[in-house]
Enzyme design. Structure first.
Site, PDB file in Angstrom:
ATOM      1  N   GLY A 167       0.818  -1.215   0.000  1.00 13.53           N
ATOM      2  CA  GLY A 167       0.000   0.000   0.000  1.00 13.53           C
ATOM      3  C   GLY A 167       0.851   1.265   0.000  1.00 13.53           C
ATOM      4  O   GLY A 167       0.454   2.302  -0.549  1.00 13.53           O
TER       5      GLY A 167
ATOM      6  N   ASP B  57      13.820  -9.690   9.229  1.00 11.53           N
ATOM      7  CA  ASP B  57      12.381  -9.783   9.492  1.00 11.53           C
ATOM      8  C   ASP B  57      11.684 -10.710   8.484  1.00 11.53           C
ATOM      9  O   ASP B  57      10.870 -11.567   8.867  1.00 11.53           O
ATOM     10  CB  ASP B  57      11.766  -8.375   9.436  1.00 11.53           C
ATOM     11  CG  ASP B  57      10.351  -8.348   9.970  1.00 11.53           C
ATOM     12  OD1 ASP B  57      10.188  -8.184  11.195  1.00 11.53           O
ATOM     13  OD2 ASP B  57       9.406  -8.507   9.173  1.00 11.53           O
TER      14      ASP B  57
ATOM     15  N   GLU C 282      -0.088 -33.422  21.189  1.00 14.55           N
ATOM     16  CA  GLU C 282       1.336 -33.767  21.198  1.00 14.55           C
ATOM     17  C   GLU C 282       2.150 -32.906  20.231  1.00 14.55           C
ATOM     18  O   GLU C 282       3.370 -32.930  20.261  1.00 14.55           O
ATOM     19  CB  GLU C 282       1.478 -35.260  20.863  1.00 14.55           C
ATOM     20  CG  GLU C 282       2.696 -35.934  21.437  1.00 14.55           C
ATOM     21  CD  GLU C 282       2.853 -35.775  22.944  1.00 14.55           C
ATOM     22  OE1 GLU C 282       3.845 -35.132  23.336  1.00 14.55           O
ATOM     23  OE2 GLU C 282       2.019 -36.264  23.737  1.00 14.55           O
TER      24      GLU C 282
ATOM     25  N   HIS D 113       9.361  -0.903   9.026  1.00 13.59           N
ATOM     26  CA  HIS D 113       9.951  -2.002   8.256  1.00 13.59           C
ATOM     27  C   HIS D 113      10.946  -1.368   7.280  1.00 13.59           C
ATOM     28  O   HIS D 113      10.670  -0.288   6.741  1.00 13.59           O
ATOM     29  CB  HIS D 113       8.843  -2.731   7.492  1.00 13.59           C
ATOM     30  CG  HIS D 113       9.147  -4.147   7.110  1.00 13.59           C
ATOM     31  ND1 HIS D 113      10.309  -4.796   7.481  1.00 13.59           N
ATOM     32  CD2 HIS D 113       8.441  -5.048   6.374  1.00 13.59           C
ATOM     33  CE1 HIS D 113      10.278  -6.034   7.006  1.00 13.59           C
ATOM     34  NE2 HIS D 113       9.163  -6.210   6.341  1.00 13.59           N
TER      35      HIS D 113
HETATM   36  N1  LIG Z   1       1.354  -6.321  11.295  1.00 12.20           N
HETATM   37  C1  LIG Z   1       2.301  -6.158  12.203  1.00 12.20           C
HETATM   38  O1  LIG Z   1       2.101  -6.410  13.385  1.00 12.20           O
HETATM   39  C2  LIG Z   1       3.651  -5.640  11.818  1.00 12.20           C
HETATM   40  C3  LIG Z   1       3.818  -4.808  10.739  1.00 12.20           C
HETATM   41  N2  LIG Z   1       5.014  -4.186  10.516  1.00 12.20           N
HETATM   42  C4  LIG Z   1       5.132  -3.240   9.419  1.00 12.20           C
HETATM   43  O2  LIG Z   1       4.276  -2.129   9.688  1.00 12.20           O
HETATM   44  C5  LIG Z   1       3.742  -1.617   8.472  1.00 12.20           C
HETATM   45  C6  LIG Z   1       2.232  -1.660   8.518  1.00 12.20           C
HETATM   46  O3  LIG Z   1       1.840  -3.012   8.543  1.00 12.20           O
HETATM   47  P1  LIG Z   1       0.375  -3.515   8.951  1.00 12.20           P
HETATM   48  O4  LIG Z   1      -0.102  -2.761  10.131  1.00 12.20           O
HETATM   49  O5  LIG Z   1       0.450  -4.985   9.026  1.00 12.20           O
HETATM   50  O6  LIG Z   1      -0.439  -3.080   7.649  1.00 12.20           O
HETATM   51  P2  LIG Z   1      -1.882  -3.566   7.144  1.00 12.20           P
HETATM   52  O7  LIG Z   1      -1.703  -4.604   6.100  1.00 12.20           O
HETATM   53  O8  LIG Z   1      -2.717  -3.898   8.313  1.00 12.20           O
HETATM   54  O9  LIG Z   1      -2.382  -2.253   6.417  1.00 12.20           O
HETATM   55  C7  LIG Z   1      -2.412  -0.994   7.089  1.00 12.20           C
HETATM   56  C8  LIG Z   1      -3.395  -0.049   6.441  1.00 12.20           C
HETATM   57  O10 LIG Z   1      -3.030   0.214   5.102  1.00 12.20           O
HETATM   58  C9  LIG Z   1      -4.205   0.428   4.386  1.00 12.20           C
HETATM   59  N3  LIG Z   1      -3.912   0.285   2.931  1.00 12.20           N
HETATM   60  C10 LIG Z   1      -3.484  -0.809   2.277  1.00 12.20           C
HETATM   61  N4  LIG Z   1      -3.311  -0.530   0.978  1.00 12.20           N
HETATM   62  C11 LIG Z   1      -3.643   0.765   0.810  1.00 12.20           C
HETATM   63  C12 LIG Z   1      -3.670   1.657  -0.303  1.00 12.20           C
HETATM   64  N5  LIG Z   1      -3.325   1.249  -1.531  1.00 12.20           N
HETATM   65  N6  LIG Z   1      -4.053   2.943  -0.094  1.00 12.20           N
HETATM   66  C13 LIG Z   1      -4.405   3.379   1.142  1.00 12.20           C
HETATM   67  N7  LIG Z   1      -4.398   2.574   2.221  1.00 12.20           N
HETATM   68  C14 LIG Z   1      -4.031   1.299   2.062  1.00 12.20           C
HETATM   69  C15 LIG Z   1      -5.164  -0.592   4.946  1.00 12.20           C
HETATM   70  O11 LIG Z   1      -6.481  -0.181   4.758  1.00 12.20           O
HETATM   71  C16 LIG Z   1      -4.822  -0.579   6.418  1.00 12.20           C
HETATM   72  O12 LIG Z   1      -5.600   0.340   7.149  1.00 12.20           O
HETATM   73  C17 LIG Z   1       4.369  -2.467   7.365  1.00 12.20           C
HETATM   74  O13 LIG Z   1       5.542  -1.808   6.964  1.00 12.20           O
HETATM   75  C18 LIG Z   1       4.687  -3.769   8.072  1.00 12.20           C
HETATM   76  O14 LIG Z   1       5.726  -4.516   7.461  1.00 12.20           O
HETATM   77  C19 LIG Z   1       6.082  -4.353  11.356  1.00 12.20           C
HETATM   78  C20 LIG Z   1       5.982  -5.187  12.448  1.00 12.20           C
HETATM   79  C21 LIG Z   1       4.805  -5.973  12.688  1.00 12.20           C
HETATM   80  C1  LIG Z   2       4.768  -9.336  13.633  1.00 17.53           C
HETATM   81  C2  LIG Z   2       5.981  -9.093  12.828  1.00 17.53           C
HETATM   82  O1  LIG Z   2       6.925  -8.485  13.281  1.00 17.53           O
HETATM   83  C3  LIG Z   2       6.045  -9.663  11.477  1.00 17.53           C
HETATM   84  C4  LIG Z   2       5.747 -11.116  11.619  1.00 17.53           C
HETATM   85  O2  LIG Z   2       7.344  -9.486  10.992  1.00 17.53           O
HETATM   86  C5  LIG Z   2       5.053  -9.002  10.543  1.00 17.53           C
HETATM   87  O3  LIG Z   2       3.844  -8.965  10.881  1.00 17.53           O
HETATM   88  O4  LIG Z   2       5.462  -8.526   9.484  1.00 17.53           O
HETATM   89 MG   LIG Z   3       8.666  -8.543  12.389  1.00 24.57          MG
HETATM   90 MG   LIG Z   4       7.422  -8.515   9.098  1.00 30.44          MG
END
Ligand SMILES: NC(=O)C1=CN([C@@H]2O[C@H](COP(=O)(O)OP(=O)(O)OC[C@H]3O[C@@H](n4cnc5c(N)ncnc54)[C@H](O)[C@@H]3O)[C@@H](O)[C@H]2O)C=CC1
Ligand SMILES: CC(=O)[C@](C)(O)C(=O)O
Ligand SMILES: [Mg+2]
Ligand SMILES: [Mg+2]
Length: 347
Positions: free
Chosen positions: A101, A207, A243, A123
């Site tokens: 996105g 990652d 298990e 990231h």
């Molecule tokens: N999910 C997690 O817990 C973790 C994520 N990250 C990083 O954090 C960042 C965010 O990841 P997430 O929260 O998982 O993202 P996500 O996949 O949940 O998306 C976040 C938001 O982006 C919006 N979105 C997606 N495509 C779009 C577009 N074309 N235009 C406008 N909005 C758009 C979605 O509606 C959503 O609200 C990434 O860089 C990810 O690698 C890092 C550590 C863990």
């Molecule tokens: C949770 C986390 O840090 C991950 C698995 O790297 C991710 O959601 O991209």
């Molecule tokens: Mg991670």
């Molecule tokens: Mg990750």
């Protein structure tokens, strides 16, 4: 503070040396705009808000996550805006859209990156693979990273419980001379337990390897392999699941978390210890070539390409959901659902 990790000395930043009050002082004149409200967005935005920072959220209107933001207490027109308006208002732009996105929104974000602002990632993906993403930040802004090492769901949960998930941090570009204090203050602000330093390239390669490997991909693979062998040899689903998964998550992994693998082993029978000590090396040797293949695919940018390709499609959510339901509907995870219901604390 400097700490020994085995024989290697590393510098980590804790809340002791960089308390919350200091973080608030460093960021007192900043407007932190959290762009995207998926998984990391809510965790980081709510923790920052509860820690007393000036935070706004940017999210597409007429989306499920906009409604979720409203339900979480963000107020349209006050603390919740359309993405572009949040980009304009923020002095620190936390780019927390999905990695795919981010490519689509980048021209808008770039337009509002006036000199002195900070561009924040969780990231190293967008910048490291900029030949594929086109994300090349202007030279007069700080470019920083705080990557919580776990799900945004855990980041928030652990914060609410008074604990803290650890995060890595990195500085890609220090245009203002303040990038370091800005990034550490943000790391503390989002609720990190402690921070360890890396760079964008190392963050993304480790990652992507971790989540495809032991954290998510490899563990499901190894569960499936053992479960199948037990079932093929006449064991019942409940026996095979217990298990393979239940004992691990409920009994043994908490012991590993508390005091390490050796301590978990020491709290099992000498029969188990004998066997586990004999068998861990064949498992390592069998899987290491797969990990090497995986790391190469990450390094070559192939994993990034696949992820961008599939997550840029209009129906990427439906497609992912389809594949997740395949897991959910497998016998192993159906058995898991029944086993979870049987935990006394769940009924
Ligand atoms: N999910 C997690 O817990 C973790 C994520 N990250 C990083 O954090 C960042 C965010 O990841 P997430 O929260 O998982 O993202 P996500 O996949 O949940 O998306 C976040 C938001 O982006 C919006 N979105 C997606 N495509 C779009 C577009 N074309 N235009 C406008 N909005 C758009 C979605 O509606 C959503 O609200 C990434 O860089 C990810 O690698 C890092 C550590 C863990
Ligand atoms: C949770 C986390 O840090 C991950 C698995 O790297 C991710 O959601 O991209
Ligand atoms: Mg991670
Ligand atoms: Mg990750």
């Amino acid at each position: 503070m400097k700490l020994k990790f085995g024989t290697v000395e590393e510098d980590v930043v804790t809340r002791e040396e960089f308390p919350l009050e200091k973080a608030r002082e460093v960021l007192k004149d900043e407007v932190i705009a959290v762009l995207g409200y998926g998984v990391q967005g809510p965790g980081q935005a709510l923790n920052l808000k509860d820690n007393g920072f000036n935070v706004i959220v940017g999210q597409r209107k007429n989306s499920k996550t906009w409604d979720k933001a409203v339900a979480d207490g963000w107020v349209p027109g006050e603390t919740l805006f359309e993405l572009e308006e949040a980009c304009e208002k923020g002095t620190i732009l936390q780019f927390l859209l999905s990695d795919a996105g981010q490519i689509a929104l980048w021209p808008t974000v770039k337009k509002h990156l006036s000199p002195g602002k900070a561009l924040y990632f969780s990231h190293g993906f967008g910048v490291t693979y900029n030949d594929q993403t086109g994300i090349v930040p202007p030279e007069d802004v700080d470019v920083i990273l705080v990557a919580p090492k776990g799900s945004g769901t855990s980041l928030r949960r652990m914060f609410v419980e008074g604990r803290g998930l650890n995060s890595s941090f990195a500085i890609y570009q220090d245009a203002t001379g303040k990038a370091r204090e800005r990034v550490i203050a943000l790391g503390i602000g989002v609720g990190s337990g402690y921070l360890f330093e890396t760079d964008f390239y190392r963050e993304v390669t480790s990652d992507l390897t971790g989540e495809r490997g032991t954290l998510m991909g490899a563990i499901q693979g190894i569960f499936a392999a053992q479960y199948e062998v037990l079932r093929e040899n006449g064991h019942s689903p409940s026996e095979a699941f217990n298990e393979t998964v239940e004992e691990l998550t409920q009994s043994l992994m908490p012991l590993v978390a508390e005091n390490g693998m050796d301590w978990m082993y020491a709290n099992c029978s000498t029969t188990a210890q004998r066997g586990a000590l004999d068998w861990w090396k064949p498992f390592r040797d069998a899987s290491k070539p797969v990990f090497e293949q995986l790391y190469k695919s990450v390094k070559d940018g192939k994993e990034a390409a696949k992820s961008i390709e599939s997550n840029s499609k209009a129906d990427y959510r439906e497609k992912l959901e389809e594949e997740l339901s395949e897991l959910r509907d497998s016998e192993m995870w159906k058995a898991g659902a029944t086993v979870r219901k049987l935990r006394p604390e769940n009924n």
